[in-house]
Design an enzyme around this catalytic site. Structure first.
Site: not given
Lengths: 174, 619
Positions: B25, B185, B207
């Site tokens: 990430d 993501e 998100d």
């Protein structure tokens, strides 16, 4: 490319969309690039191309308008690049009326309500066009095909109206 | 000699051999690396037990620091300490300066207008800075897992455009790391969440990270994660909340002309205040300014009123995305919160009010994305051939080409499932015309100027015919990473026209080659060695999968075809033993050409096989 063949379905306007979705997932599992992440470049490319076909086939068969258009194109009537105009004056009057209503949305006291009301009237009109289209597509008779093409042209007008409405709604949200 | 092992593509070569792959990430504020170990996906810690690495890079005179040690330099040496580099990815310098006028860096524009940071170690671009952040994460993973990584999955905001995605991939490739997939993501979070709860139905992933906002609506159905629609803003996040506080302090304290150090200290103070306000109703902010100690109280209502317009913007995106997905609020069974900025109470309150249910936060919002990426990496690298997990993602922004009058003609509309290929036909408008120029843009607006320029390319080698006689079929293909490629062919002569794509906000091939050279000490030999290693791996891959294919589907070949392919395999294997890069590449291409037909037949076969069980219910 005959998408009904790709999905191993009998060409028909009335299809079971849940069954279509199941077939789509089966096909995806067979061709998706994630299944070839460790394969050679050639296989990866082939997988991307086939998956793109499967995706396009699914989108085509899932959308009633595109499905109908695909059926006609398989019958040799291609509507994608045509310039035929609609002569049904009642339909055209209705279009103009709706276009004016679109322009008035921003001046309405409750713009969102006006948007919702228009979505509803578009939807109910489209429903009646689809009911007729569904019957016309059962036979492959020349005259029925012609009339079906007319319904599709009208539905394309409706799709444009819906896009326009969505754009106006977007502007309201910003 | 592992070349001739028999395995299906996607399967592990030897059943017991576990291939090492991780999920990364690469965040605006923090970055993480995760891996599946003993069937469990977890984030990996550094030697101090820290899981998240601050995405900060400090260019000191002699060396480069990343993470906490770089963070420590941020206030004293802002010019050489790059924070939130993700916000620079795939953007032009003028874009960035229009958005933020008070950057502490010394910036220059590259040849095609990309930002370049001038540090005491020289000039670095956002791709290189991102590669520096990836480096310790990859090293950490290789140390923890005890071996070289076979590949990584890197997450990107769903709303990233083509240039931003390409930049992220370039950063990994600069390190010599194989990118198995760029994963969105929110989709990564959905995997972690879906596999954890075994829920089925429509879920929404909200998100909000340090610099980006994504909203994705997915349908979960028997291992298939189908993204229905995605929306967001690739330049909206916690950093913007900080900036609003900074502006607030500046006004309260009547500050003008801050030095770079003071500006960075104020930014750090703003973040501290924001974080404290998640658990306190009021916080006192202070700043040591030219010998004076300035202070002011910020209450939660103060902060809420500062950020409310931005939060409202995210809620508008949620509404629009639900509409694009064709689902109502009531159909959404769960809202999952991802990203550090979802800790802000007002964000939670507004999301809960909109979706009419309390959002789920049981999985750590900071780690959920890396965990999902690790699960995907484990599958892609071939450790889980039996897995029925399948991700169907979409393109976040429409792709179009410029037409007469600066208008955009859409070629692929947003929220179309990828991979996608669309062909469009063009004709020449002059007699004897042999070239044609195209401009590809991404965005929803009707005017070219309101969309993002992706690339310009020229078709050359069009056969000279009368005006309108040459029909050029241009195919736009977006792969599973969301990256665009273009091919073109003149229809009547089937002449493949060559395309030179010049990315508007990306690096050209030569720039990448230069960066690769710069990143290596003994440039020339290292590059040659690396290219040789890559070609050898590819040769092994080709041989491995073809051998398996021959084993399984020899029925699709005539005896002489079979024998020909066996000979070709042996030839490639022999070539790959030697160290001639060009010869290996040529041998691979030769074999590819010979097997094209066989590969297509196999693919058709597997399509038929996939639907075999279903033919009965098609009556």
């Amino acid at each position: 490319m005959n998408y009904f063949e790709l999905f191993d379905l009998v060409p028909a306007f009335d299809i079971d969309t849940a069954n279509l979705a199941e077939r789509y997932r089966d096909l995806q599992r067979a061709v998706h690039p994630d299944k070839f992440a460790h394969a050679s470049e050639q296989q990866k490319l082939l997988s991307v191309q086939r998956t793109a076909q499967v995706n396009d086939g699914y989108q085509t068969l899932k959308s009633p308008l595109r499905r109908a258009e695909h059926m006609l194109s398989l019958r040799g009537i291609d509507l994608s690049h045509e310039t035929t105009t609609i002569r049904d004056s009642g339909f055209l009057m209705q279009q103009m009326e709706w276009r004016e209503m679109l322009e008035d949305i921003n001046d309405a006291a409750e713009p969102q309500d006006a948007v919702d009301a228009l979505y509803d009237s578009f939807a109910s009109y489209e429903k009646s066009l689809f009911t007729l289209l569904s019957q016309l597509l059962i036979t492959a008779a020349e005259d029925d095909n012609k009339q079906a093409a007319d319904q599709i042209r009208k539905l394309k007008f409706m799709a444009k109206l819906n896009d326009e409405l969505a754009r106006i709604e977007d502007a309201l949200l910003d | 000699m592992a070349l001739l092992q028999i395995a299906e593509p996607g399967q592990s070569a030897a059943p017991h051999q576990h291939r090492l792959a991780v999920g990364i990430d690469l965040g605006t504020t923090n970055s993480l690396v995760a891996a599946v170990r003993s069937g469990q996906a977890t984030t990996l810690a550094d030697e101090n037990g820290q899981h998240s690495l601050p995405s900060v890079v400090h260019y000191a005179k002699e060396s480069i620091f990343v993470g906490d040690s770089a963070q420590a330099q941020s206030a004293t040496d802002p010019k050489n300490t790059i924070v939130s580099v993700k916000r620079f990815m795939g953007r032009s310098l003028s874009d960035i300066q229009a958005r933020d006028t008070q950057l502490a860096y010394q910036l220059e524009a590259s040849e095609n207008g990309l930002p370049v940071f001038v540090t005491q170690q020289g000039k670095v671009n956002p791709v290189q800075v991102s590669a520096e952040i990836l480096k310790p994460l990859v090293a950490r993973a290789e140390k923890t897992l005890g071996g070289e990584l076979q590949g990584v999955v890197i997450t990107v905001p769903a709303y990233f455009d083509d240039a931003q995605r390409q930049g992220t991939k370039d950063a990994a490739e600069l390190l010599g790391v194989k990118v198995l997939r760029l994963l969105n993501e929110p989709t990564a979070a959905a995997i972690a969440y879906g596999l954890d709860t075994k829920q089925e139905g429509v879920i929404a992933i909200y998100d909000l990270g340090g610099g980006t906002f994504d909203i994705s609506v997915l349908r979960l159905n028997r291992g298939v994660f189908e993204v229905l629609a995605t929306g967001g803003d690739s330049a909206l996040g916690g950093d913007d909340f900080d900036q609003l506080l900074v502006d607030h302090f500046k006004q309260a304290w009547q500050l003008t002309n801050l030095s770079a150090q003071e500006a960075r200290r104020l930014q750090i103070e703003a973040r501290r205040v924001k974080e404290l306000l998640t658990s306190h109703s009021a916080v006192t902010a202070s700043l040591d300014y030219q010998g004076k100690l300035l202070s002011c109280d910020v209450t939660k209502p103060d902060f809420d009123s500062l950020i409310s317009a931005l939060v409202k913007k995210t809620i508008s995106s949620c509404r629009r995305t639900l509409r694009d997905a064709g689902v109502t609020i009531d159909e959404v069974i769960e809202t999952v919160m991802v990203g550090g900025s979802t800790r802000v109470p007002m964000v939670r309150e507004q999301v809960e009010a909109f979706f009419k249910k309390a959002p789920l936060t049981s999985i750590d919002p900071d780690r959920v994305v890396a965990i999902g990426a690790a699960i995907q990496a484990d599958i892609l690298v071939g450790n889980k051939p039996e897995s029925d997990l399948l991700l169907l993602d979409v393109i976040p922004l429409s792709l179009g080409i410029e037409t007469m009058g600066g208008l955009v003609e859409k070629v692929v509309t947003r929220n179309t499932t990828i991979p996608v290929a669309r062909a469009q036909e063009f004709t020449t408008f002059k007699d004897g015309q042999t070239a044609m120029a195209f401009h590809v843009v991404q965005g929803e607006r009707e005017l070219v100027d309101d969309c993002r320029s992706l690339a310009r390319f020229t078709l050359q080698g069009i056969p000279a015919l009368a005006a309108g006689a040459a029909h050029i079929r241009v195919t736009f293909q977006v792969d599973a990473d969301g990256l665009l490629s273009v091919t073109a062919m003149e229809k009547s002569t089937e002449v493949q026209t060559s395309i030179q794509v010049k990315p508007s906000f990306g690096l050209s091939d030569t720039e990448i080659a230069t960066m690769l050279k710069d990143s290596m000490k003994h440039a020339k030999e290292d590059i040659t060695r690396r290219m040789l290693a890559e070609q050898k791996v590819e040769a092994a891959r080709v041989i491995e999968s073809l051998t398996a294919a021959l084993q399984k589907d020899s029925g699709l070949l005539a005896a002489n075809e079979h024998a020909q392919l066996q000979t070709a395999i042996a030839k490639l294997a022999a070539t790959a033993e030697k160290d001639d890069v060009d010869a290996i590449e040529k041998a691979i291409n030769d074999l590819d050409a010979q097997t094209q037909d066989f590969a297509a037949r196999r693919m058709d076969n597997s399509i038929k096989a996939a639907l075999k069980g279903r033919s009965v219910d098609n009556i």
